[in-house]
Design an enzyme around this catalytic site. Structure first.
Site, PDB file in Angstrom:
ATOM      1  N   ALA A   1       0.716  -1.047  -0.018  1.00  0.00           N
ATOM      2  CA  ALA A   1      -0.093  -0.077   0.105  1.00  0.00           C
ATOM      3  C   ALA A   1       1.015   1.204   0.032  1.00  0.00           C
ATOM      4  O   ALA A   1       0.481   2.195   0.662  1.00  0.00           O
ATOM      5  CB  ALA A   1      -1.075   0.042   1.296  1.00  0.00           C
TER       6      ALA A   1
ATOM      7  N   ASP B   1      -0.986  -4.523   3.120  1.00  0.00           N
ATOM      8  CA  ASP B   1       0.321  -4.175   3.481  1.00  0.00           C
ATOM      9  C   ASP B   1       0.776  -4.990   4.835  1.00  0.00           C
ATOM     10  O   ASP B   1      -0.147  -5.362   5.663  1.00  0.00           O
ATOM     11  CB  ASP B   1       0.476  -2.733   3.714  1.00  0.00           C
ATOM     12  CG  ASP B   1       1.901  -2.159   3.334  1.00  0.00           C
ATOM     13  OD1 ASP B   1       2.250  -1.789   2.012  1.00  0.00           O
ATOM     14  OD2 ASP B   1       2.776  -2.584   4.090  1.00  0.00           O
TER      15      ASP B   1
ATOM     16  N   ARG C   1      13.736   1.962  -5.604  1.00  0.00           N
ATOM     17  CA  ARG C   1      15.029   2.291  -5.751  1.00  0.00           C
ATOM     18  C   ARG C   1      15.454   3.541  -4.956  1.00  0.00           C
ATOM     19  O   ARG C   1      14.445   4.296  -4.768  1.00  0.00           O
ATOM     20  CB  ARG C   1      15.381   2.642  -7.131  1.00  0.00           C
ATOM     21  CG  ARG C   1      15.711   1.365  -8.037  1.00  0.00           C
ATOM     22  CD  ARG C   1      16.062   1.663  -9.396  1.00  0.00           C
ATOM     23  NE  ARG C   1      14.737   2.339 -10.239  1.00  0.00           N
ATOM     24  CZ  ARG C   1      15.077   2.974 -11.273  1.00  0.00           C
ATOM     25  NH1 ARG C   1      16.379   3.209 -11.693  1.00  0.00           N
ATOM     26  NH2 ARG C   1      14.219   3.749 -11.895  1.00  0.00           N
TER      27      ARG C   1
ATOM     28  N   ASP D   1       7.261   2.525 -19.869  1.00  0.00           N
ATOM     29  CA  ASP D   1       8.320   3.177 -20.736  1.00  0.00           C
ATOM     30  C   ASP D   1       7.961   3.732 -22.017  1.00  0.00           C
ATOM     31  O   ASP D   1       8.373   4.767 -22.244  1.00  0.00           O
ATOM     32  CB  ASP D   1       9.462   1.864 -21.045  1.00  0.00           C
ATOM     33  CG  ASP D   1       9.939   1.130 -19.652  1.00  0.00           C
ATOM     34  OD1 ASP D   1      10.220   1.936 -18.801  1.00  0.00           O
ATOM     35  OD2 ASP D   1      10.072   0.016 -19.821  1.00  0.00           O
TER      36      ASP D   1
ATOM     37  N   HIS E   1      12.086  -3.944 -18.623  1.00  0.00           N
ATOM     38  CA  HIS E   1      11.699  -2.544 -17.822  1.00  0.00           C
ATOM     39  C   HIS E   1      12.931  -2.344 -17.102  1.00  0.00           C
ATOM     40  O   HIS E   1      13.044  -2.850 -15.792  1.00  0.00           O
ATOM     41  CB  HIS E   1      10.309  -2.909 -17.175  1.00  0.00           C
ATOM     42  CG  HIS E   1      10.411  -1.681 -16.354  1.00  0.00           C
ATOM     43  ND1 HIS E   1       9.815  -0.530 -16.882  1.00  0.00           N
ATOM     44  CD2 HIS E   1      10.088  -1.491 -14.954  1.00  0.00           C
ATOM     45  CE1 HIS E   1       9.644   0.391 -15.782  1.00  0.00           C
ATOM     46  NE2 HIS E   1       9.878  -0.253 -15.018  1.00  0.00           N
TER      47      HIS E   1
HETATM   48  N1  LIG Z   1       6.916  -1.655 -12.874  1.00  0.00           N
HETATM   49  C1  LIG Z   1       6.819  -0.330 -13.049  1.00  0.00           C
HETATM   50  O1  LIG Z   1       6.677   0.257 -13.952  1.00  0.00           O
HETATM   51  C2  LIG Z   1       7.142   0.431 -11.638  1.00  0.00           C
HETATM   52  C3  LIG Z   1       7.050   1.689 -11.496  1.00  0.00           C
HETATM   53  C4  LIG Z   1       7.229   2.221 -10.207  1.00  0.00           C
HETATM   54  C5  LIG Z   1       7.565   1.321  -9.096  1.00  0.00           C
HETATM   55  N2  LIG Z   1       7.889   0.212  -9.184  1.00  0.00           N
HETATM   56  C6  LIG Z   1       8.211  -0.738  -8.205  1.00  0.00           C
HETATM   57  O2  LIG Z   1       7.037  -1.093  -7.400  1.00  0.00           O
HETATM   58  C7  LIG Z   1       7.677  -1.318  -6.110  1.00  0.00           C
HETATM   59  C8  LIG Z   1       6.819  -0.492  -5.049  1.00  0.00           C
HETATM   60  O3  LIG Z   1       7.254   0.858  -5.170  1.00  0.00           O
HETATM   61  P1  LIG Z   1       6.440   1.977  -4.400  1.00  0.00           P
HETATM   62  O4  LIG Z   1       7.082   3.397  -4.947  1.00  0.00           O
HETATM   63  O5  LIG Z   1       5.090   1.828  -4.164  1.00  0.00           O
HETATM   64  O6  LIG Z   1       7.368   1.735  -2.907  1.00  0.00           O
HETATM   65  P2  LIG Z   1       6.717   2.039  -1.480  1.00  0.00           P
HETATM   66  O7  LIG Z   1       7.704   1.812  -0.615  1.00  0.00           O
HETATM   67  O8  LIG Z   1       6.006   3.386  -1.247  1.00  0.00           O
HETATM   68  O9  LIG Z   1       5.814   0.958  -1.120  1.00  0.00           O
HETATM   69  C9  LIG Z   1       5.769  -0.489  -0.974  1.00  0.00           C
HETATM   70  C10 LIG Z   1       4.971  -1.075   0.278  1.00  0.00           C
HETATM   71  O10 LIG Z   1       5.518  -2.499   0.076  1.00  0.00           O
HETATM   72  C11 LIG Z   1       4.964  -2.934   1.318  1.00  0.00           C
HETATM   73  N3  LIG Z   1       5.569  -4.296   1.732  1.00  0.00           N
HETATM   74  C12 LIG Z   1       6.810  -4.600   1.875  1.00  0.00           C
HETATM   75  N4  LIG Z   1       6.790  -5.915   2.256  1.00  0.00           N
HETATM   76  C13 LIG Z   1       5.650  -6.448   1.930  1.00  0.00           C
HETATM   77  C14 LIG Z   1       5.095  -7.790   2.168  1.00  0.00           C
HETATM   78  N5  LIG Z   1       5.786  -8.984   2.474  1.00  0.00           N
HETATM   79  N6  LIG Z   1       3.753  -7.753   1.851  1.00  0.00           N
HETATM   80  C15 LIG Z   1       2.952  -6.627   1.535  1.00  0.00           C
HETATM   81  N7  LIG Z   1       3.331  -5.611   1.474  1.00  0.00           N
HETATM   82  C16 LIG Z   1       4.907  -5.593   1.597  1.00  0.00           C
HETATM   83  C17 LIG Z   1       5.768  -1.974   2.224  1.00  0.00           C
HETATM   84  O11 LIG Z   1       5.355  -1.820   3.714  1.00  0.00           O
HETATM   85  C18 LIG Z   1       5.386  -0.502   1.655  1.00  0.00           C
HETATM   86  O12 LIG Z   1       4.213  -0.008   2.107  1.00  0.00           O
HETATM   87  C19 LIG Z   1       8.926  -1.049  -6.147  1.00  0.00           C
HETATM   88  O13 LIG Z   1       9.569  -2.334  -6.247  1.00  0.00           O
HETATM   89  C20 LIG Z   1       9.277  -0.234  -7.320  1.00  0.00           C
HETATM   90  O14 LIG Z   1      10.565  -0.391  -7.882  1.00  0.00           O
HETATM   91  C21 LIG Z   1       7.684  -0.547 -10.563  1.00  0.00           C
END
Ligand SMILES: NC(=O)c1ccc[n+]([C@@H]2O[C@H](COP(=O)([O-])OP(=O)(O)OC[C@H]3O[C@@H](n4cnc5c(N)ncnc54)[C@H](O)[C@@H]3O)[C@@H](O)[C@H]2O)c1
Length: 206
Positions: free
Chosen positions: A10, A33, A82, A148, A175
């Site tokens: 979340a 979450d 990241r 992308d 990606h």
């Molecule tokens: N594919 C894409 O185009 C794309 C785009 C943006 C971000 N991302 C990726 O998406 C992911 C999330 O990014 P974000 O900015 O939302 O990060 P964020 O840190 O804001 O959110 C990640 C959430 O995952 C939760 N989490 C961790 N372990 C967990 C588990 N076992 N079960 C459930 N929840 C858990 C954390 O508590 C946190 O709230 C990252 O890996 C990021 O690199 C991918």
């Protein structure tokens, strides 16, 4: 009855995805979450915004996998994002453990779901989700290429001072650093980009 979309994680991407689904009214949402209180709080805020969007979709914030059971779609955003100087591959080991754990639970509680992996490195995580759930490959996919392509569209619209609606761009490949912008298939209102930008500019040279 509306379809059920469970969003695992979340954080920024998860909460934004939840907002999009609620705003469009296409499904009910479960926002999951591991942090207690956080998905519940975000879900409450979003639920209270639904009247503004004339949306009858519902949302539940939770840290219990049982609330996600019977989902039609599961979106995996759980994991680390990241930080400056990191590549998507640097997230591999930590996020693989998280995505594997999430997928083991999805396979048990939502055996008929379509799974969309977003957590990075997305291509590897989508493959891991497929292997771990043992779902048909037709029900497991990753989201990244569309982002992308959208980014390339945005860059070109800024560079050429045109509306993004008039730009058609496509990026294939992983990606990450291996992504391949296909200039031959990129056009503005049908005019190939190769006729609008010098090659040097397209490959990032001054
Ligand atoms: N594919 C894409 O185009 C794309 C785009 C943006 C971000 N991302 C990726 O998406 C992911 C999330 O990014 P974000 O900015 O939302 O990060 P964020 O840190 O804001 O959110 C990640 C959430 O995952 C939760 N989490 C961790 N372990 C967990 C588990 N076992 N079960 C459930 N929840 C858990 C954390 O508590 C946190 O709230 C990252 O890996 C990021 O690199 C991918």
């Amino acid at each position: 009855m509306k379809k059920k979309v469970s969003i695992m994680g979340a954080g920024n991407v998860g909460a934004t995805t939840a907002q999009f689904v609620l705003q469009s009214g296409i499904a009910d949402v479960v926002l999951f979450d591991i942090i207690d209180g956080m998905p519940q709080g975000k879900a409450l805020d979003l639920a209270e915004a639904c009247p503004l969007w004339n949306s009858s979709s519902t949302i539940k914030g939770t840290k219990n996998y049982s609330d996600t059971s019977g989902s039609d779609i599961v979106v995996i955003t759980a994991g680390l994002a990241r930080k400056a100087g990191m590549s998507r591959s640097d997230l591999l080991h930590a996020n693989a453990n998280i995505v594997r754990e999430v997928c083991i639970q999805i396979a048990k509680t939502s055996p008929n779901a379509i799974v969309i992996a977003i957590t990075n490195p997305m291509d590897v995580m989508a493959h891991l989700a497929w292997k771990t759930t043992e779902f048909s490959c037709k029900r497991v996919m990753g989201m990244g290429g569309i982002l992308d392509s959208a980014r390339l569209t945005a860059f070109l619209s800024w560079e050429l001072n045109v509306s993004p609606e008039d730009v058609e761009a496509i990026v294939l490949g992983g990606h990450g650093d291996e992504m391949v912008p296909l200039s031959r298939f990129t056009a503005v209102k049908g005019i190939p980009i190769t006729e609008l930008l010098p090659k040097k500019k397209m490959v990032g040279q001054k």
